[in-house]
Design an enzyme around this catalytic site. Structure first.
Site, PDB file in Angstrom:
ATOM      1  N   HIS A 117       0.877  -1.176   0.000  1.00 21.34           N
ATOM      2  CA  HIS A 117       0.000   0.000   0.000  1.00 21.34           C
ATOM      3  C   HIS A 117       0.917   1.230   0.000  1.00 21.34           C
ATOM      4  O   HIS A 117       2.023   1.170   0.540  1.00 21.34           O
ATOM      5  CB  HIS A 117      -0.832  -0.052   1.291  1.00 21.34           C
ATOM      6  CG  HIS A 117      -1.930   0.963   1.373  1.00 21.34           C
ATOM      7  ND1 HIS A 117      -1.702   2.274   1.723  1.00 21.34           N
ATOM      8  CD2 HIS A 117      -3.253   0.844   1.178  1.00 21.34           C
ATOM      9  CE1 HIS A 117      -2.864   2.921   1.740  1.00 21.34           C
ATOM     10  NE2 HIS A 117      -3.826   2.083   1.398  1.00 21.34           N
ATOM     11  N   ASP A 194       3.113  -4.640   7.907  1.00 29.52           N
ATOM     12  CA  ASP A 194       1.897  -3.830   7.789  1.00 29.52           C
ATOM     13  C   ASP A 194       0.723  -4.801   7.898  1.00 29.52           C
ATOM     14  O   ASP A 194       0.405  -5.521   6.953  1.00 29.52           O
ATOM     15  CB  ASP A 194       1.911  -3.099   6.436  1.00 29.52           C
ATOM     16  CG  ASP A 194       0.594  -2.409   6.148  1.00 29.52           C
ATOM     17  OD1 ASP A 194      -0.327  -2.490   6.983  1.00 29.52           O
ATOM     18  OD2 ASP A 194       0.482  -1.790   5.068  1.00 29.52           O
ATOM     19  N   GLN A 197      -4.521  -5.269   6.798  1.00 27.26           N
ATOM     20  CA  GLN A 197      -5.538  -6.154   6.205  1.00 27.26           C
ATOM     21  C   GLN A 197      -5.558  -7.533   6.865  1.00 27.26           C
ATOM     22  O   GLN A 197      -6.249  -8.432   6.387  1.00 27.26           O
ATOM     23  CB  GLN A 197      -5.298  -6.321   4.704  1.00 27.26           C
ATOM     24  CG  GLN A 197      -5.480  -5.059   3.900  1.00 27.26           C
ATOM     25  CD  GLN A 197      -6.914  -4.541   3.909  1.00 27.26           C
ATOM     26  OE1 GLN A 197      -7.855  -5.277   4.190  1.00 27.26           O
ATOM     27  NE2 GLN A 197      -7.085  -3.270   3.606  1.00 27.26           N
ATOM     28  N   LYS A 220     -10.476  -0.863  10.352  1.00 24.24           N
ATOM     29  CA  LYS A 220     -10.623  -2.043   9.489  1.00 24.24           C
ATOM     30  C   LYS A 220     -10.923  -3.286  10.320  1.00 24.24           C
ATOM     31  O   LYS A 220     -10.981  -4.396   9.799  1.00 24.24           O
ATOM     32  CB  LYS A 220      -9.349  -2.250   8.663  1.00 24.24           C
ATOM     33  CG  LYS A 220      -9.100  -1.132   7.641  1.00 24.24           C
ATOM     34  CD  LYS A 220      -7.854  -1.416   6.839  1.00 24.24           C
ATOM     35  CE  LYS A 220      -7.325  -0.217   6.090  1.00 24.24           C
ATOM     36  NZ  LYS A 220      -8.118   0.207   4.942  1.00 24.24           N
ATOM     37  N   CYS A 358      -4.732   2.430  -3.749  1.00 23.84           N
ATOM     38  CA  CYS A 358      -3.471   2.926  -3.146  1.00 23.84           C
ATOM     39  C   CYS A 358      -2.328   1.942  -3.322  1.00 23.84           C
ATOM     40  O   CYS A 358      -1.448   1.810  -2.463  1.00 23.84           O
ATOM     41  CB  CYS A 358      -3.650   3.260  -1.663  1.00 23.84           C
ATOM     42  SG  CYS A 358      -4.817   4.556  -1.360  1.00 23.84           S
TER      43      CYS A 358
HETATM   44  N1  PLP Z   1      -1.797  -0.795   4.643  1.00 22.08           N
HETATM   45  C1  PLP Z   1      -2.714  -1.513   3.994  1.00 22.08           C
HETATM   46  C2  PLP Z   1      -2.352  -2.881   3.487  1.00 22.08           C
HETATM   47  C3  PLP Z   1      -3.989  -0.998   3.795  1.00 22.08           C
HETATM   48  O1  PLP Z   1      -4.906  -1.719   3.138  1.00 22.08           O
HETATM   49  C4  PLP Z   1      -4.280   0.301   4.271  1.00 22.08           C
HETATM   50  C5  PLP Z   1      -5.605   0.906   4.010  1.00 22.08           C
HETATM   51  O2  PLP Z   1      -6.297   0.542   3.094  1.00 22.08           O
HETATM   52  C6  PLP Z   1      -3.292   0.993   4.951  1.00 22.08           C
HETATM   53  C7  PLP Z   1      -2.065   0.418   5.125  1.00 22.08           C
HETATM   54  C8  PLP Z   1      -3.541   2.355   5.499  1.00 22.08           C
HETATM   55  O3  PLP Z   1      -4.499   2.302   6.511  1.00 22.08           O
HETATM   56  P1  PLP Z   1      -5.138   3.635   7.096  1.00 22.08           P
HETATM   57  O4  PLP Z   1      -5.685   4.391   5.936  1.00 22.08           O
HETATM   58  O5  PLP Z   1      -6.184   3.148   8.028  1.00 22.08           O
HETATM   59  O6  PLP Z   1      -4.048   4.375   7.793  1.00 22.08           O
END
Ligand code: PLP
Length: 400
Positions: A117, A194, A197, A220, A358
């Protein structure tokens, strides 16, 4: 599963029952989480840690109990290793900035994967630029699986950190993070995972994984927006420079020199989002009440069922066909633009996400502008999967 706990799922869009399949973007909130937020503002709203008065102590107590709930949920060794942030993005920015300031030197290297992401790419680019370090990329293959054998070559004696997603938000791939961690640790390189998900879909044990950092968002995983977690091993957090300066994170301030507070407060400058932290605890307890193993098994059934049905549609192309996936299905149909498909699905009550999610490098890899992405949560049903399939067929007929 437990659908009645989520009031918003009774909503109608364009007069049709809402079929909410955008859970990778954000999940809906159960009544207990909404009640916890309300209750906080109705009964104990006050600033925490510094107050001697009753409300402040009640709020502080609840806030710190939430930290303990997070510790238990990811099996961190101590609550000192659980830092509250605004979300996964802020958690990763925190690590990139603080770790980078402390350890990155000119000519050093940071490794990320091609399926990250943007929030696990851009913070590293920023800090690499600042420190004169280089960003290296671990590629994935046509199925959307990391080419893990290449990691051995990528990690050198200049590598300072490896940062990889537990689960890809646009491909659904569950990455072999145990192997990533093992290879990196063989070279004494720490690993950031990270987990944005992953945390709502399968159990996470940061001690068993032995990861150095693990980042995720509350929203999430059925908790309020604006709250996230950065787990970091004590040894790193003790050495790392603070991310932001301000109240809470200090021990003593003079104009000559400031000393910092103990962990976890050293990384929590300013007034935190207390109500949202309390909401996160309720969400964790809610998930624990059902059981993550049960949730994971159910979502796998939904994934298999929906994938098989969608596969029968002429022109269906899945983006991301890893052997090990969570409930994320990215697809394209013929040469229909994902945006057009998304709009027509929406008019039938089916909420999906369209675009690059993203993860522009993933789209570049496949040479596509974006995908249509359906993603599941514990409350989705097989009837909703059918509704998606029917809506895609109808949209296809209309757009062909
Ligand atoms: N990392 C992953 C794999 C994500 O899917 C997302 C959000 O879609 C993020 C990071 C960023 O999360 P947030 O927007 O809640 O900070």
């Amino acid at each position: 599963m437990n659908r009645a706990d989520f009031p918003i799922l009774n909503e109608k869009v364009y007069g049709k029952p809402l079929v909410y399949l955008d859970n990778a973007a954000t999940t809906q909130k159960p009544q207990v989480v909404i009640d916890a937020l309300n209750d906080y503002y109705l009964r104990i709203n006050s600033n925490i840690h510094r107050g001697v008065h009753c409300l402040s102590q009640l709020a502080t107590n609840e806030f710190e109990q939430a930290r303990e709930a997070v510790r238990r949920y990811i099996n961190a060794a101590t609550t000192q290793e659980v830092i509250f942030t605004r979300g996964a993005t802020e958690s990763i920015n925190l690590v990139a900035a603080s770790f980078g300031r402390t350890y990155l030197r000119e000519g050093d290297e940071v490794v990320v994967s091609e399926m990250e992401h943007h929030s696990n790419i851009v913070p590293w680019q920023l800090v690499c630029e600042e420190r004169g370090a280089k960003l290296k990329v671990l590629p994935f293959d046509g199925r959307g699986e990391l080419m893990i054998s290449k990691l051995q070559e990528l990690v050198t004696d200049r590598t300072r950190i490896v940062a990889v997603a537990h689960v890809s938000n646009s491909l659904g791939t569950v990455n072999p993070i145990e192997e990533v961690i093992r290879i990196a640790h063989d070279h004494n390189v720490p690993v950031l995972i990270d987990g944005a998900q992953a945390v709502a879909h399968s159990p996470v044990d940061v001690q068993a994984l032995d990861c150095d950092f693990y980042c995720f968002s509350g929203h999430k995983m059925y908790a309020p927006m604006g709250i996230g977690v950065m787990y970091g091993k004590n040894k790193w957090l003790n050495e790392m420079q603070p991310y932001q300066g301000g109240g809470e994170m200090i021990r003593d301030v003079t104009f000559e020199k400031t000393t910092y507070n103990d962990l976890p407060f050293k990384f929590e400058a300013g007034t935190p989002s207390v109500g949202d932290v309390i909401g996160l605890r309720k969400a964790i307890e809610y998930i624990e009440g059902i059981g993550l193993e049960k949730i994971a098994a159910y979502e796998q059934e939904l994934l298999t069922y929906t994938t098989e049905k969608l596969a029968k549609i002429d022109g269906m192309r899945f983006i991301g066909e890893a052997a090990h996936k969570t409930g994320v299905i990215s697809f394209l149909v013929g040469n229909i633009h994902p945006y057009d498909m998304g709009v027509l699905l929406d008019h039938q009550g089916v909420a999906v996400r369209t675009g690059h999610h993203c993860t522009q490098p993933v789209m570049t890899h496949f040479g596509i502008p974006g995908t249509v992405r359906a993603s599941f949560a514990l409350y989705n049903t097989f009837e909703e999967a059918d509704a998606l399939v029917n809506a895609v067929m109808k949209a296809k007929t209309m757009l062909s």
